[in-house]
Write an enzyme that holds these catalytic residues in place. Sequence first.
Site, mmCIF file in Angstrom:
data_model
loop_
_atom_site.group_PDB
_atom_site.id
_atom_site.type_symbol
_atom_site.label_atom_id
_atom_site.label_comp_id
_atom_site.label_asym_id
_atom_site.label_seq_id
_atom_site.Cartn_x
_atom_site.Cartn_y
_atom_site.Cartn_z
ATOM 1 N N ASP A 169 35.837 72.663 23.400
ATOM 2 C CA ASP A 169 35.922 72.467 24.856
ATOM 3 C C ASP A 169 34.890 73.337 25.581
ATOM 4 O O ASP A 169 34.205 72.871 26.495
ATOM 5 C CB ASP A 169 37.326 72.839 25.371
ATOM 6 C CG ASP A 169 38.352 71.750 25.078
ATOM 7 O OD1 ASP A 169 38.045 70.847 24.275
ATOM 8 O OD2 ASP A 169 39.452 71.807 25.650
ATOM 9 N N GLY A 208 40.921 70.459 30.315
ATOM 10 C CA GLY A 208 40.115 71.607 29.867
ATOM 11 C C GLY A 208 39.876 72.645 30.944
ATOM 12 O O GLY A 208 38.831 73.313 30.948
ATOM 13 N N PRO A 254 42.984 69.284 38.468
ATOM 14 C CA PRO A 254 44.220 70.026 38.192
ATOM 15 C C PRO A 254 44.204 70.748 36.850
ATOM 16 O O PRO A 254 43.470 70.355 35.938
ATOM 17 C CB PRO A 254 45.301 68.939 38.195
ATOM 18 C CG PRO A 254 44.593 67.654 37.988
ATOM 19 C CD PRO A 254 43.186 67.826 38.462
HETATM 20 O O1 PMV Z 1 45.381 68.144 25.589
HETATM 21 P P1 PMV Z 1 44.312 68.989 25.036
HETATM 22 O O2 PMV Z 1 43.044 68.917 25.813
HETATM 23 O O3 PMV Z 1 44.775 70.394 24.767
HETATM 24 O O4 PMV Z 1 43.844 68.356 23.639
HETATM 25 C C1 PMV Z 1 44.462 68.578 22.427
HETATM 26 C C2 PMV Z 1 43.749 67.863 21.334
HETATM 27 C C3 PMV Z 1 44.540 67.776 20.027
HETATM 28 O O5 PMV Z 1 43.785 66.988 19.140
HETATM 29 C C4 PMV Z 1 45.876 67.127 20.238
HETATM 30 C C5 PMV Z 1 44.768 69.156 19.428
HETATM 31 C C6 PMV Z 1 43.524 69.827 18.869
HETATM 32 O O6 PMV Z 1 43.615 71.053 18.615
HETATM 33 O O7 PMV Z 1 42.504 69.182 18.627
#
Ligand code: PMV
Length: 316
Positions: A149, A105, A99
């Site tokens: 990512d 990601g 999803p």
């Molecule tokens: O939920 P996601 O995959 O967008 O992860 C965000 C990760 C954080 O540490 C909360 C924000 C960041 O920019 O690292």
Amino acid sequence: MKSTASAPAKIILFGEHFIVYGGKAILCSINKRITVESELTKTGQIEIESSLGKLKTSKSGAYKNADLVFRPIVYIAQRMLEKFHSESGIKIIVRAEFPSGVGLGSSSACCVAAAGSISGLFENNTKEEILKLSIDAERTIFENTSGADCTACVYGGILEYNKDGHVKKLEFVPKFDLVVANSGIIHSTSKVVSMVRQFKDERHEVFSSLCTQEASLIEEALNALQKNDLTKIGKLMTQNQEFLEKIGVSNDTLGSMISLVKDVSYGAKITGAGDGGCIIALADKTNLDRTLGALAKKYECFSAKIDMIGLEQSST
Ligand code: PMV
């Protein structure tokens, strides 16, 4: 000719939020993929089909006008058509095994798969070149992306990274399963990041102490991952979850999901920004079915392994 590329989903194993304040985080690719298939057409248009909708746009129209969901793909298509002075259009089909909007990601995997697939219609690129193109594409919707990512999607495996852009692929091959369960609550990463900033401003000492504890937890986790010590990794995940609860990014739903697997898995935590999205639980063949069973009655969930491949490309 059809050019196809796929890229894996990602989870954050340790370190979300604390990374924003200078800590390290550990990211993994998992074996659920987004596949993008593209071919040149005579329509002179960019056409996209995905489970999130369809788009047909002029290839000369600015990518900035495209809906956010499609913008990075339109950007890549326009850039490639321009680079090769092509008169053609491109038809692009996106298929996802997981999803979107829940912290796995999907937008990065889509950028990487689209960069691999669309550029493959014109030239043979290295993984580094595709990574660069996919990060440029992701910047059209998320200006300050660290690129971590997309890096995980391109190379696969487990990555250690920090906010300054230091990314290191860890050499060990993990032998465990993860159960990923979706709370069904769509979250906004930027909103949750702002909530944490407010917590930090109001409770500076508590936050600073948690950052120090998280930093040593990450070092222990790297050590435990190297030894594939699941009991220790699971314990550290549970402890990381406690820190995340203290900074206010968990909620009742996520807390109850974690309670469901507390006694059957090695450990569990939210993954990503929190306040919705997914949780992950650590398992192996001895407790995988029980961990899945504990969540499956109420939540969409699946088991995953670490993906060691990253970007895959082919053409027919
Ligand atoms: O939920 P996601 O995959 O967008 O992860 C965000 C990760 C954080 O540490 C909360 C924000 C960041 O920019 O690292």
